[in-house]
Design an enzyme around this catalytic site. Structure first.
Site, mmCIF file in Angstrom:
data_model
loop_
_atom_site.group_PDB
_atom_site.id
_atom_site.type_symbol
_atom_site.label_atom_id
_atom_site.label_comp_id
_atom_site.label_asym_id
_atom_site.label_seq_id
_atom_site.Cartn_x
_atom_site.Cartn_y
_atom_site.Cartn_z
ATOM 1 N N ARG A 57 76.737 36.158 -19.532
ATOM 2 C CA ARG A 57 75.966 37.245 -18.943
ATOM 3 C C ARG A 57 74.492 36.908 -18.746
ATOM 4 O O ARG A 57 73.936 37.128 -17.681
ATOM 5 C CB ARG A 57 76.000 38.493 -19.835
ATOM 6 C CG ARG A 57 77.109 39.424 -19.575
ATOM 7 C CD ARG A 57 77.466 40.099 -20.867
ATOM 8 N NE ARG A 57 77.931 39.060 -21.795
ATOM 9 C CZ ARG A 57 79.174 38.624 -21.829
ATOM 10 N NH1 ARG A 57 80.070 39.143 -21.057
ATOM 11 N NH2 ARG A 57 79.552 37.658 -22.653
ATOM 12 N N THR A 58 73.861 36.453 -19.820
ATOM 13 C CA THR A 58 72.399 36.368 -19.766
ATOM 14 C C THR A 58 71.927 35.435 -18.646
ATOM 15 O O THR A 58 71.053 35.780 -17.868
ATOM 16 C CB THR A 58 71.840 35.939 -21.136
ATOM 17 O OG1 THR A 58 72.330 36.852 -22.113
ATOM 18 C CG2 THR A 58 70.326 35.952 -21.153
ATOM 19 N N LYS A 87 67.542 11.730 -24.306
ATOM 20 C CA LYS A 87 66.785 10.475 -24.353
ATOM 21 C C LYS A 87 65.610 10.578 -25.314
ATOM 22 O O LYS A 87 64.776 9.680 -25.382
ATOM 23 C CB LYS A 87 66.245 10.143 -22.949
ATOM 24 C CG LYS A 87 67.299 10.056 -21.879
ATOM 25 C CD LYS A 87 66.632 9.749 -20.530
ATOM 26 C CE LYS A 87 67.600 9.886 -19.382
ATOM 27 N NZ LYS A 87 66.900 9.849 -18.089
ATOM 28 N N ARG A 108 67.166 29.604 -23.431
ATOM 29 C CA ARG A 108 67.958 29.978 -24.609
ATOM 30 C C ARG A 108 68.130 28.726 -25.449
ATOM 31 O O ARG A 108 68.479 27.664 -24.922
ATOM 32 C CB ARG A 108 69.322 30.541 -24.207
ATOM 33 C CG ARG A 108 70.251 30.680 -25.401
ATOM 34 C CD ARG A 108 71.515 31.420 -25.074
ATOM 35 N NE ARG A 108 71.266 32.837 -24.890
ATOM 36 C CZ ARG A 108 72.224 33.748 -24.748
ATOM 37 N NH1 ARG A 108 73.489 33.376 -24.764
ATOM 38 N NH2 ARG A 108 71.932 35.025 -24.595
ATOM 39 N N HIS A 136 66.056 38.368 -29.109
ATOM 40 C CA HIS A 136 66.614 38.329 -27.753
ATOM 41 C C HIS A 136 65.977 39.498 -26.985
ATOM 42 O O HIS A 136 66.618 40.506 -26.725
ATOM 43 C CB HIS A 136 68.135 38.499 -27.861
ATOM 44 C CG HIS A 136 68.912 38.192 -26.621
ATOM 45 N ND1 HIS A 136 68.324 37.943 -25.394
ATOM 46 C CD2 HIS A 136 70.261 38.108 -26.416
ATOM 47 C CE1 HIS A 136 69.286 37.710 -24.500
ATOM 48 N NE2 HIS A 136 70.461 37.815 -25.099
HETATM 49 C C1 NCD Z 1 74.362 38.181 -27.225
HETATM 50 C C2 NCD Z 1 73.612 36.927 -27.648
HETATM 51 O O1 NCD Z 1 73.732 35.884 -27.028
HETATM 52 O O2 NCD Z 1 72.897 37.066 -28.635
HETATM 53 N N1 NCD Z 1 74.985 38.091 -25.972
HETATM 54 C C3 NCD Z 1 74.268 38.322 -24.837
HETATM 55 O O3 NCD Z 1 73.176 37.839 -24.659
HETATM 56 N N2 NCD Z 1 74.801 39.156 -23.930
HETATM 57 C C4 NCD Z 1 75.265 38.677 -28.273
HETATM 58 C C5 NCD Z 1 76.273 37.745 -28.867
HETATM 59 O O4 NCD Z 1 76.406 36.598 -28.473
HETATM 60 O O5 NCD Z 1 76.984 38.244 -29.744
#
Ligand code: NCD
Length: 308
Positions: A57-58, A87, A108, A136
């Site tokens: 999703r993100t 590297k 991320r 997040h």
């Molecule tokens: C979450 C995350 O990555 O922290 N997911 C997300 O971003 N939609 C929640 C999770 O992974 O449980």
């Protein structure tokens, strides 16, 4: 409005004015998402997504957001395997280099603090899309946008946070953002070992919110918002340790029958086993609707950081 946001790195750095402005921007862009349109606000701008951890999703949400804003995207979903870190390049150097190509970066990474390192060397805005178990912020913001849209306001309600509150970065972000609103009641439901870190509980209490910590899922039934999360398997030392908690709380139609008629159930997804499929039919389940709220919020965040 000038919000003086250079980057979006930590939920706790957001002020109430900034949160409210981002909610307004998200609301502005929501029809564009719902009608699957495109605007040209970010024409000529490039967003880079740097993902060192799994995501569905993100990453797609950010990329959709940029495309609907009329901008372009460059993306690497497997930075840990295919980028120059293999590297021996540092995150700092990666940050400097990509910021000379893209106009905004989203990262991320499994390590807390890594996004600060990237941002420290970047000449363009950086957005934290999850740094390990810590934070997040964009998910927290889209959750708060969901609550505002669905409840109509952000004060005087009860939110039950259920699941892995220790390693769940999403609930940490929710606490840091909701802290700015008034007279909230937090019901924290988790196994003893996976409790909400004390710093968040203290922060909420200091600001006058009521916080109840319990292991009993039944306590969540009284809430206006039920914020469910998965047990974060990847953060445990071993699979055996994870198995102690897997399936500890499962939201079922029977549980939902005890909840308020106008409550909402939110979840960042992915789900493993913590919400039964039959619950999807319940009109109070908002986790798929959150996907659109998420794209709109990320359009707002990108637009804000790019000064559009
Ligand atoms: C979450 C995350 O990555 O922290 N997911 C997300 O971003 N939609 C929640 C999770 O992974 O449980």
């Amino acid at each position: 409005m000038l919000l003086l946001m250079q980057h979006l790195l930590h939920s706790r750095d957001l002020s109430k004015v900034q949160i409210e402005a981002l909610l307004e921007r998200a609301e502005h862009y929501l029809p564009v998402v719902q009608e699957r349109r495109k605007v040209n606000d970010a024409e000529g701008k490039v967003l880079a997504t740097l993902f060192y951890e799994p995501s569905t999703r993100t990453r797609f949400s950010f990329e959709t957001a940029m495309l609907r804003l009329g901008g372009d995207v460059i993306s690497n979903a497997h930075m840990q395997y295919t980028s120059s870190i293999k590297k021996g390049e540092t995150i700092r150097d990666t940050g400097t280099v990509i910021s000379h190509m893209a106009d905004i970066m989203v990262m991320r990474h499994p390590l807390e603090g890594s996004v600060d390192e990237l941002a420290s060397a970047s000449i363009v805005p950086v957005i934290n899309a999850g740094d390990g178990p810590a934070d997040h912020p964009t998910q927290g913001l889209l959750d708060i946008f969901t609550i505002k849209q669905e409840l109509g306001q952000l004060e005087e309600f009860t939110i039950a946070m259920v699941g892995d509150l220790r390693y769940g970065r999403v609930v940490h972000a929710q606490c840091a953002i909701l802290n700015h609103f008034k007279r909230l009641r937090f019901v924290m439901v988790s196994p003893e070992e996976l409790r909400m870190p004390k710093e968040y509980v203290d922060l909420l209490k200091e600001d006058g919110h009521q916080v109840i910590e319990t292991e009993d899922l039944e306590a969540a039934a009284q809430a206006d918002v039920i914020s469910d999360t998965r047990i974060q398997e990847e953060r445990f030392d071993s699979h055996k340790e994870y198995m102690k908690y897997k399936g500890v709380y499962i939201i079922t139609p029977e549980f939902m029958s005890k909840c308020k008629k106008d409550a909402i159930l939110i979840h960042p997804l992915p789900r493993v086993d913590e919400i039964e499929l039959a619950v999807d039919e319940d009109s109070r389940a908002k986790y798929f609707k959150q996907v659109e709220y998420g794209v709109a919020m990320r359009m707002g965040i990108i637009a804000e950081l790019l000064g559009l």
